[in-house]
Scaffold this motif. Structure first.
Motif, short mmCIF file in Angstrom:
data_model
loop_
_atom_site.label_atom_id
_atom_site.label_comp_id
_atom_site.label_asym_id
_atom_site.label_seq_id
_atom_site.Cartn_x
_atom_site.Cartn_y
_atom_site.Cartn_z
N GLU A 246 -9.07 -18.38 -9.31
CA GLU A 246 -8.90 -18.85 -7.94
C GLU A 246 -10.14 -19.58 -7.46
O GLU A 246 -10.04 -20.61 -6.77
N MET A 247 -11.32 -19.08 -7.82
CA MET A 247 -12.57 -19.77 -7.46
C MET A 247 -12.63 -21.14 -8.13
O MET A 247 -13.07 -22.12 -7.53
N PRO B 39 -5.60 -18.09 -0.43
CA PRO B 39 -5.72 -17.15 -1.53
C PRO B 39 -4.33 -16.79 -2.06
O PRO B 39 -3.32 -16.98 -1.37
N LYS B 40 -4.27 -16.26 -3.27
CA LYS B 40 -2.99 -15.96 -3.92
C LYS B 40 -2.11 -15.06 -3.05
O LYS B 40 -0.90 -15.25 -2.98
N SER B 41 -2.74 -14.09 -2.38
CA SER B 41 -1.97 -13.12 -1.58
C SER B 41 -1.31 -13.75 -0.36
O SER B 41 -0.36 -13.19 0.20
N ASP C 118 -6.95 -9.51 -12.90
CA ASP C 118 -7.69 -10.18 -11.84
C ASP C 118 -7.74 -11.68 -12.09
O ASP C 118 -8.14 -12.13 -13.17
N THR C 119 -7.34 -12.46 -11.10
CA THR C 119 -7.38 -13.93 -11.21
C THR C 119 -8.46 -14.52 -10.30
O THR C 119 -8.42 -15.71 -9.99
N PHE C 120 -9.43 -13.68 -9.91
CA PHE C 120 -10.45 -14.14 -8.95
C PHE C 120 -11.22 -15.35 -9.47
O PHE C 120 -11.41 -16.33 -8.76
#
Length: 312
Positions: free
Chosen positions: A202-203, A268-270, A197-199
């Motif tokens: 990313e934040m 976002p990454k996606s 998880d890179t959440f």
């Protein structure tokens, strides 16, 4: 793929290099792209170098506006030299490999200089605000000491934050492919190679974007809303045209640089797509630095006069 390197269950400690795929999906255009980017790099170096020279030599350009412009031109030279030479070498040799340390160093300097550019563009907008909205106080407010402090603050402010962001990014565990689908080490394509998880990362990136892109952009918009309101109140059309001409060049650079940067880093990454990201990155890494000297010289009578004096 030609440079595929399978690294199962790779983590940060064992990963030693990446491969910058760059434009490997269009091999038939490599030499053409090399020529285009090499030409652009030469234009950037010569154009921005010429601005630095004329603003230093011509006494008529010894004003805060041109002091900031000279610093901006020097920044552009440093900024493009972080990415373009490596990209040109990869296009020429087709090797594409970059060590983990080189990748982290490139990203760190790219983030530092990119953040500096955002802040310096905001400083230049503030300079125009003071010059047009408070002309009588301009020499006092924008004295030489203040100008140096504003430029130094733009350069220094982001250094510890960007170093921390780079460390955080490269502390992620990496697994599987070590191929970066980009032409330089940028944060979004690095995130795609991370395991888990890179959440949080990313934040952290969004906070960085808010601090160094959104806030300066809003300050620029605020400055120019006041500037335009003041210009529209000027009595003569000649005065209005002259005031607009001193701002339009800066606004064009702001629109190109911030527009492409916000679209790239607020996703976002996606939602990131390699082709679109590369195209947008070309705007803020090559197109804006290349057009900066053209915009500021062709649309600026003072610089054109100084150039005519300098050139035989």
């Amino acid at each position: 793929m030609e440079h595929q390197k399978h690294l199962p269950d790779v983590n940060f400690t064992s990963l030693v290099e990446f491969f910058l795929l760059g434009f490997s999906d269009i091999p038939h255009l490599h030499m053409f792209l090399f020529g285009i980017f090499f030409f652009a790099y030469v234009i950037i170096l010569m154009g921005n170098g010429m601005i630095i020279l004329v603003t230093r030599v011509d006494k008529a350009l010894q004003t805060p506006m041109y002091f900031f412009l000279a610093n901006f031109s020097f920044l552009e030279i440093c900024y493009v030299s972080i990415t373009i030479p490596k990209m040109l070498m990869n296009l020429w040799t087709q090797k594409r490999n970059i060590s983990l340390f080189e990748c982290a160093t490139q990203m760190c300097f790219f983030l530092i200089l990119g953040g500096t550019e955002c802040l310096l563009l905001a400083v230049m907008a503030y300079d125009r605000y003071v010059a047009i909205c408070n002309p009588l106080h301009y020499p006092l407010v924008m004295n030489h000491r203040v100008c140096i402090q504003l430029v130094a603050g733009s350069w220094i402010t982001g250094i510890p934050i960007q170093i921390g962001q780079t460390y955080e990014t490269f502390s992620l565990p990496f697994c599987g492919s070590n191929q970066i689908n980009h032409f330089f080490c940028d944060i979004p394509p690095i995130f795609k190679l991370a395991c888990g998880d890179t959440f949080v990362n990313e934040m952290s990136l969004y906070i960085l974007v808010v601090l160094f892109i959104t806030v300066p952009f809003l300050l620029i918009l605020g400055s120019y809303s006041k500037v335009i309101s003041t210009i529209l109140k000027l009595p003569s059309a000649t005065s209005r045209a002259k005031a607009f001409s001193t701002c339009s060049s800066h606004l064009m650079v702001v629109a190109l640089f911030f527009g492409s940067g916000i679209i790239t880093y607020f996703q976002p990454k996606s939602k990131h797509f390699s082709g679109r990201d590369r195209f947008l990155s070309l705007f803020y890494t090559i197109v804006v630095p290349m057009f900066n000297p053209m915009i500021y010289t062709l649309r600026n009578k003072d610089v054109m006069v100084a150039l005519r004096k300098l050139l035989p």
